[in-house]
Design a protein around this motif. Structure first.
Motif, PDB file in Angstrom:
ATOM      1  N   ASN A   3     -75.674   3.070  -5.651  1.00  0.00           N
ATOM      2  CA  ASN A   3     -75.538   2.372  -6.975  1.00  0.00           C
ATOM      3  C   ASN A   3     -74.258   1.581  -6.532  1.00  0.00           C
ATOM      4  O   ASN A   3     -73.241   1.741  -5.837  1.00  0.00           O
ATOM      5  N   CYS A  42     -72.697 -11.242 -10.839  1.00  0.00           N
ATOM      6  CA  CYS A  42     -73.705 -10.601 -11.805  1.00  0.00           C
ATOM      7  C   CYS A  42     -75.070 -11.619 -11.587  1.00  0.00           C
ATOM      8  O   CYS A  42     -76.011 -11.177 -11.473  1.00  0.00           O
ATOM      9  N   ILE A  47     -76.455  -5.780  -9.558  1.00  0.00           N
ATOM     10  CA  ILE A  47     -75.418  -5.036  -9.998  1.00  0.00           C
ATOM     11  C   ILE A  47     -75.805  -3.801 -11.078  1.00  0.00           C
ATOM     12  O   ILE A  47     -76.479  -4.172 -11.924  1.00  0.00           O
ATOM     13  N   ASP A  48     -75.635  -2.559 -10.736  1.00  0.00           N
ATOM     14  CA  ASP A  48     -76.018  -1.616 -11.589  1.00  0.00           C
ATOM     15  C   ASP A  48     -74.927  -1.383 -12.784  1.00  0.00           C
ATOM     16  O   ASP A  48     -75.440  -0.957 -13.826  1.00  0.00           O
ATOM     17  N   CYS A  72     -77.681 -10.423 -16.700  1.00  0.00           N
ATOM     18  CA  CYS A  72     -78.459  -9.158 -16.295  1.00  0.00           C
ATOM     19  C   CYS A  72     -78.580  -8.024 -17.210  1.00  0.00           C
ATOM     20  O   CYS A  72     -77.480  -7.176 -17.188  1.00  0.00           O
ATOM     21  N   ASP A  74     -80.148  -5.412 -17.562  1.00  0.00           N
ATOM     22  CA  ASP A  74     -80.348  -4.113 -17.087  1.00  0.00           C
ATOM     23  C   ASP A  74     -79.022  -3.379 -16.465  1.00  0.00           C
ATOM     24  O   ASP A  74     -78.957  -2.316 -16.152  1.00  0.00           O
ATOM     25  N   THR A  75     -78.066  -4.344 -16.555  1.00  0.00           N
ATOM     26  CA  THR A  75     -76.629  -3.594 -15.900  1.00  0.00           C
ATOM     27  C   THR A  75     -76.006  -3.002 -17.227  1.00  0.00           C
ATOM     28  O   THR A  75     -75.838  -3.404 -18.234  1.00  0.00           O
TER      29      THR A  75
END
Ligand SMILES: [Fe+2]
Length: 332
Positions: A3, A42, A47-48, A72, A74-75
């Protein structure tokens, strides 16, 4: 796969400590000492998770959050904030930050938060995805655009649960017919229509094995499926234009006698729109095949409705539905 975590903070010591902590936990760690380079990272690197200090030297922390979430979506983002600035943290949460931590940072608590957010993204991706889509609708101006978004959202649940194909649409049309006979105003009918189209959207957060189970549900599974009312409310709540419909999503399984869920409201305590929707919702479910049983004939379903008049359903709504033959609209 590792991750990836990004720390955006201008305080050297915080960056150093967080980097060491998350490296030891097996994360791939990036550091940015100001907002601009954080946002840039980003945009260019997957990037999680971002840990973002709201006090940055170059940009406003909330603006940075906005840019990160739009670059992003989804981050996950956890905000670092100073004591006495909880108001900003709340604002950040409204802007879809996933959690916040106060200074001085408790590393164990922060680590737990990171795991929880990442875990949530893994286990319920559809819920998070929808929450994001819906939150982007905030400030949406044109009713027409909103309507097509509502249709897209209700399509999302039908894609996951094919047994509900067309269900939300039919329920919305029948509900509006009932609403007209109740003398609802045009604006109220719009809310009723949106609410009916979205009423089961929370099922997106319910396990498919439970949704499609061909046998009777266990008590645990039944409790799980009941959560779709609360999940649905949570999904649409951030959008101002949908706000009048939140109670429809939450309360469409209440029973007139108080034996429904999730709140156990009784009679007129139950929002009128939710009472309206409950009738065509049940009728349409009964007259279509479900994984656990075959469709009932119209006459049989009507008998059921009459039997549950005053217990499950608002008697006035059942009467309108039956006397005006509103149910006929989708019968061939
Ligand atoms: Fe439902």
């Amino acid at each position: 796969m590792l991750n990836t975590i990004l720390i955006v903070d201008d305080e050297e010591s915080i960056c150093r400590n967080l980097k060491r902590h998350f490296k030891a936990k097996g994360f791939d760690v990036h550091v940015a000492n100001n907002g601009k380079s954080g946002i840039e990272l980003c945009q260019t690197t997957p990037i999680d998770m971002v840990i973002l200090d709201l006090k940055l030297p170059d940009v406003n922390g909330l603006d940075a959050l906005k840019s990160i979430k739009s670059a992003c979506p989804d981050t996950g983002v956890i905000i670092i904030t100073a004591h006495g600035d909880v108001e900003t943290a709340v604002k950040a949460m409204q802007m879809q930050a996933d959690n916040f931590v106060l200074k001085p940072i408790d590393l164990t608590a922060l680590g737990g938060m990171v795991d929880k957010v990442l875990d949530g993204y893994r286990t319920q991706p559809e819920v998070f995805d929808l929450k994001r889509k819906v939150s982007r609708l905030n400030g949406s101006v044109r009713l027409k655009e909103t309507y097509s978004m509502v249709k897209a959202l209700s399509g999302a649940i039908e894609a996951k649960d094919p047994f509900t194909k067309g269900h939300s649409y039919r329920v919305s049309q029948l509900s509006v017919e009932i609403g007209k006979r109740l003398g609802l105003a045009e604006k109220e009918l719009e809310v009723l229509e949106f609410g009916a189209l979205l009423h089961d959207i929370g099922k997106i957060g319910i396990r498919e094995a439970v949704l499609k189970k061909p046998r009777r549900l266990s008590a645990v599974e039944y409790a799980h499926i009941q959560r779709h009312t609360i999940i649905g409310e949570e999904i649409i709540k951030p959008v101002e234009i949908f706000r009048p419909a939140t109670t429809i999503l939450r309360n469409h399984h209440e029973h007139f006698d108080g034996r429904g869920y999730p709140d156990g409201f009784k009679g007129e305590e139950i929002n009128i729109f939710a009472r309206v929707i409950a009738v065509p919702d049940a009728f349409d479910a009964m007259t279509n095949d479900r994984p656990y049983r075959k469709a009932l004939k119209v006459e049989e379903a009507l008998q059921e409705m009459k039997r549950a008049r005053g217990t499950q359903f608002d008697p006035q709504i059942v009467d309108i539905f039956i006397e005006n033959k509103i149910y006929n609209r989708y019968m061939i």
